[in-house]
Design a protein around this motif. Structure first.
Motif, PDB file in Angstrom:
ATOM      1  N   ARG A  59       5.303  22.057   5.196  1.00  0.00           N
ATOM      2  CA  ARG A  59       6.066  23.260   5.573  1.00  0.00           C
ATOM      3  C   ARG A  59       7.457  23.247   4.954  1.00  0.00           C
ATOM      4  O   ARG A  59       7.966  24.285   4.518  1.00  0.00           O
ATOM      5  N   ARG A  60       8.084  22.072   4.898  1.00  0.00           N
ATOM      6  CA  ARG A  60       9.411  21.975   4.265  1.00  0.00           C
ATOM      7  C   ARG A  60       9.328  22.363   2.793  1.00  0.00           C
ATOM      8  O   ARG A  60      10.180  23.097   2.287  1.00  0.00           O
ATOM      9  N   ARG A 158      14.827   7.949   5.983  1.00  0.00           N
ATOM     10  CA  ARG A 158      14.383   8.030   7.372  1.00  0.00           C
ATOM     11  C   ARG A 158      15.162   9.113   8.123  1.00  0.00           C
ATOM     12  O   ARG A 158      14.774   9.523   9.196  1.00  0.00           O
ATOM     13  N   ASN A 159      16.248   9.573   7.572  1.00  0.00           N
ATOM     14  CA  ASN A 159      17.075  10.593   8.179  1.00  0.00           C
ATOM     15  C   ASN A 159      16.473  11.964   7.855  1.00  0.00           C
ATOM     16  O   ASN A 159      16.297  12.314   6.698  1.00  0.00           O
ATOM     17  N   MET A 160      16.154  12.754   8.901  1.00  0.00           N
ATOM     18  CA  MET A 160      15.463  14.037   8.700  1.00  0.00           C
ATOM     19  C   MET A 160      16.294  15.039   7.896  1.00  0.00           C
ATOM     20  O   MET A 160      15.754  15.766   7.080  1.00  0.00           O
ATOM     21  N   ALA A 165      16.926  17.764   2.741  1.00  0.00           N
ATOM     22  CA  ALA A 165      17.776  18.017   1.572  1.00  0.00           C
ATOM     23  C   ALA A 165      17.119  17.478   0.305  1.00  0.00           C
ATOM     24  O   ALA A 165      17.195  18.101  -0.756  1.00  0.00           O
ATOM     25  N   ARG A 166      16.450  16.340   0.415  1.00  0.00           N
ATOM     26  CA  ARG A 166      15.767  15.733  -0.737  1.00  0.00           C
ATOM     27  C   ARG A 166      14.620  16.623  -1.204  1.00  0.00           C
ATOM     28  O   ARG A 166      14.423  16.815  -2.402  1.00  0.00           O
ATOM     29  N   VAL A 171      12.472  20.711  -5.169  1.00  0.00           N
ATOM     30  CA  VAL A 171      11.988  22.062  -5.460  1.00  0.00           C
ATOM     31  C   VAL A 171      12.991  22.841  -6.310  1.00  0.00           C
ATOM     32  O   VAL A 171      12.616  23.473  -7.301  1.00  0.00           O
ATOM     33  N   SER A 172      14.266  22.798  -5.962  1.00  0.00           N
ATOM     34  CA  SER A 172      15.243  23.598  -6.718  1.00  0.00           C
ATOM     35  C   SER A 172      15.378  23.118  -8.151  1.00  0.00           C
ATOM     36  O   SER A 172      15.507  23.929  -9.071  1.00  0.00           O
ATOM     37  N   GLU A 173      15.339  21.794  -8.370  1.00  0.00           N
ATOM     38  CA  GLU A 173      15.410  21.264  -9.742  1.00  0.00           C
ATOM     39  C   GLU A 173      14.203  21.741 -10.560  1.00  0.00           C
ATOM     40  O   GLU A 173      14.341  22.097 -11.723  1.00  0.00           O
ATOM     41  N   MET A 174      13.034  21.729  -9.940  1.00  0.00           N
ATOM     42  CA  MET A 174      11.827  22.171 -10.656  1.00  0.00           C
ATOM     43  C   MET A 174      11.869  23.671 -10.934  1.00  0.00           C
ATOM     44  O   MET A 174      11.528  24.119 -12.029  1.00  0.00           O
TER      45      MET A 174
END
Length: 183
Positions: A59-60, A158-160, A165-166, A171-174
């Motif tokens: 979903r992310r 491990r940080n949501m 953001a990762r 996605v934005s780079e692609m």
């Protein structure tokens, strides 16, 4: 001139950070496809269901793709020109660092006499998970792949908030490579 010198270090820092993207991206596309004809999109559920990633991360990823496409002027539709699918892979990356400085060799080694001396000769092993995300854009009428973007980078987080953001970064780079610039 003083104003220019004042902003030079900040500019160099910005350029340095921008050039150090930790996501490696690539894209391929059908040179025969006319990307000006594509205005609408929908997600291709059968392809997305096969992606080996948990539903929350799916979903992310889909939200990030939708936001990028809508920012480019595409509209989500029940009768789309283009279908969006994703595919994921992950690999374990093992890096071995040899810190062979000191007495790590044959020869005289202090207290023990002649022979192999280990001293400070230690290897350090680092293991990280490297993930790949593929975004496929498919012509809805022909059912043919027209564009594929791929992104590769580290997934360890491990940080949501950092994880989300990762994913957005992947996605934005692609999506910077879509639509392709045909020159």
């Amino acid at each position: 001139m003083k104003k220019l010198l004042k902003f030079t270090p900040m500019f160099l820092l910005f350029i340095g950070l921008a050039s150090c993207s930790s996501v490696k991206v690539a894209a391929d596309y059908d040179r025969e496809a006319n990307f000006d004809n594509y205005k609408t999109f929908a997600f291709f559920k059968p392809g997305i269901d096969k992606a080996e990633i948990n539903d929350i991360d799916k979903r992310r990823i889909l939200r990030a793709i939708e936001a990028e496409l809508m920012a480019k002027g595409y509209t989500k539709s029940q009768n789309p020109d283009m279908l969006v699918s994703i595919f994921t892979k992950s690999n374990q990356r093992v890096d071995i660092y040899n810190n062979a400085w000191g007495r790590g060799a044959w020869g005289w080694g202090g207290y023990g006499g002649w022979g192999w001396r280990t001293g400070w000769n230690n290897n350090q092993v680092s293991t990280t998970t490297e993930g790949m995300l593929f975004i496929d854009l498919i012509d809805a009428d022909k059912k043919e792949l027209i564009w594929q973007g791929s992104g590769t980078g580290s997934l360890e987080t491990r940080n949501m908030e950092k994880k989300e953001a990762r994913i957005k970064e992947f996605v934005s780079e692609m999506m910077l490579l879509f639509p392709p610039d045909k020159q």
